[in-house]
Design a protein around this motif. Structure first.
Motif, mmCIF file in Angstrom:
data_model
loop_
_atom_site.group_PDB
_atom_site.id
_atom_site.type_symbol
_atom_site.label_atom_id
_atom_site.label_comp_id
_atom_site.label_asym_id
_atom_site.label_seq_id
_atom_site.Cartn_x
_atom_site.Cartn_y
_atom_site.Cartn_z
ATOM 1 N N ASN A 244 29.534 -29.267 0.776
ATOM 2 C CA ASN A 244 28.468 -28.801 1.629
ATOM 3 C C ASN A 244 27.159 -29.259 0.965
ATOM 4 O O ASN A 244 27.014 -29.292 -0.260
ATOM 5 C CB ASN A 244 28.358 -27.311 1.819
ATOM 6 N N VAL A 245 26.307 -29.718 1.920
ATOM 7 C CA VAL A 245 24.717 -30.240 1.263
ATOM 8 C C VAL A 245 23.882 -29.662 2.166
ATOM 9 O O VAL A 245 24.096 -29.295 3.428
ATOM 10 C CB VAL A 245 24.695 -31.521 1.241
ATOM 11 N N SER A 246 22.739 -29.382 1.513
ATOM 12 C CA SER A 246 21.594 -28.742 2.547
ATOM 13 C C SER A 246 20.908 -29.357 3.469
ATOM 14 O O SER A 246 20.594 -29.050 4.462
ATOM 15 C CB SER A 246 20.614 -27.931 1.561
ATOM 16 N N GLN A 247 20.715 -30.811 3.296
ATOM 17 C CA GLN A 247 20.086 -31.739 4.108
ATOM 18 C C GLN A 247 20.812 -32.915 3.953
ATOM 19 O O GLN A 247 20.760 -34.024 3.327
ATOM 20 C CB GLN A 247 18.657 -32.064 3.636
ATOM 21 N N PRO A 248 21.909 -33.069 5.081
ATOM 22 C CA PRO A 248 22.918 -34.263 5.173
ATOM 23 C C PRO A 248 22.257 -35.538 5.802
ATOM 24 O O PRO A 248 22.591 -36.574 5.454
ATOM 25 C CB PRO A 248 23.998 -33.672 6.097
ATOM 26 N N ALA A 249 20.957 -35.283 6.088
ATOM 27 C CA ALA A 249 20.186 -36.482 6.748
ATOM 28 C C ALA A 249 19.763 -37.286 5.658
ATOM 29 O O ALA A 249 19.212 -38.436 5.857
ATOM 30 C CB ALA A 249 19.145 -36.025 7.929
ATOM 31 N N LEU A 250 19.577 -36.510 4.650
ATOM 32 C CA LEU A 250 18.958 -37.356 3.491
ATOM 33 C C LEU A 250 19.897 -38.038 2.723
ATOM 34 O O LEU A 250 19.577 -38.631 1.471
ATOM 35 C CB LEU A 250 18.023 -36.235 2.580
#
Length: 266
Positions: A244-250
């Motif tokens: 899991n990542v907090s900002q997948p768009a980055l």
């Protein structure tokens, strides 16, 4: 014939047998019915002197033969000593191998975290999986992965909807890496990278990493930052493992800069 009697060797006389036995003599008393033959001196050359040299076997002198025997004895003694030393080394090596084998057997009953030897099959192929990054939808924080192309693979591990399912209870090494990439950010922005499992319907965090201070406000340059996680975990059968990542768009678009996997140790 020269009658010089100053000779070195004794004279040798020959008998003149051709003289008639009826020859008359001046002295009748010396006459006999049978006249004695006249002795005629005969000189011979000195006998040749020949000194024979003592020879040994094969025409060698006794000293040379003795020396040859001594050399042969020394050679055979050296060969015997070398053979004895080699035999001693082989005996020591055999004892050492036996001691090492005995020590290995005595230390074999228990492995890491108390797993008995009988439960560990060394001939069995280890369970493992390696996934590489793929394009994300930018919304779901649980990442999806490529499992069949390039260097990705799954062996004894099931992949579905971003997760890896463990088929057997055991000790596993779990790892993950993600890379963030952007040219726009806020000073207080943070990035979180987490590996967690779902067991009996509940989520449990295994590892997490938080990044801050990577942003340069007002800068037009592209910045990058990466996060690496990895540790040994005790997993149970039917556990699901996710990233899991907090900002997948980055996340960067590089497939080999983002990856996730695990493999069984015991």
């Amino acid at each position: 014939m020269n009658n010089n009697l100053s000779y070195q060797y004794p004279p040798v006389f020959t008998v003149n047998a051709a003289r008639p036995i009826h020859q008359q003599h001046d002295h009748p008393q010396l006459a006999t019915d049978r006249m004695e033959p006249t002795l005629v001196p005969c000189w011979t050359f000195p006998p040749a002197r020949f000194q024979s040299k003592k020879r040994g076997c094969g025409g060698l002198s006794s000293a040379a033969g003795t020396l040859l025997v001594m050399v042969l004895v020394m050679v055979f003694a050296a060969l015997g000593l070398g053979a004895y030393q080699i035999w001693g080394l082989q005996t020591k090596l055999a004892k050492l191998e036996q001691e090492m084998h005995t020590q290995t057997e005595s230390n074999a009953p228990e492995r890491l975290v108390g797993h008995p030897t009988e439960n560990f099959d060394e001939t069995k192929h280890p369970q493992a999986a390696h996934l590489i990054g793929k394009s994300q939808d930018g919304v779901s924080k649980t990442l999806k992965w490529e499992s069949r192309y390039s260097r990705a693979f799954t062996d004894g591990i099931l992949y579905r909807d971003g997760g890896l399912q463990v088929n057997e209870t055991g000790l596993y090494f779990v790892y993950s890496r993600v890379e963030f990439l952007s040219n726009n950010c806020q000073r207080r922005d943070s990035l979180t990278h987490t590996v967690y499992i779902k067991r009996d319907g509940r989520a449990q965090t295994l590892m997490t990493d938080r990044r801050e201070g990577f942003c340069r406000v007002g800068s037009t340059e592209v910045w990058t930052d990466g996060s690496n996680l990895g540790s040994v975990q005790q997993l149970k059968q039917a556990d699901w493992v996710f990233v899991n990542v907090s900002q997948p768009a980055l996340l960067s678009k590089s497939h080999h800069s983002n990856y996730f996997g695990l493999f069984r140790l015991f």
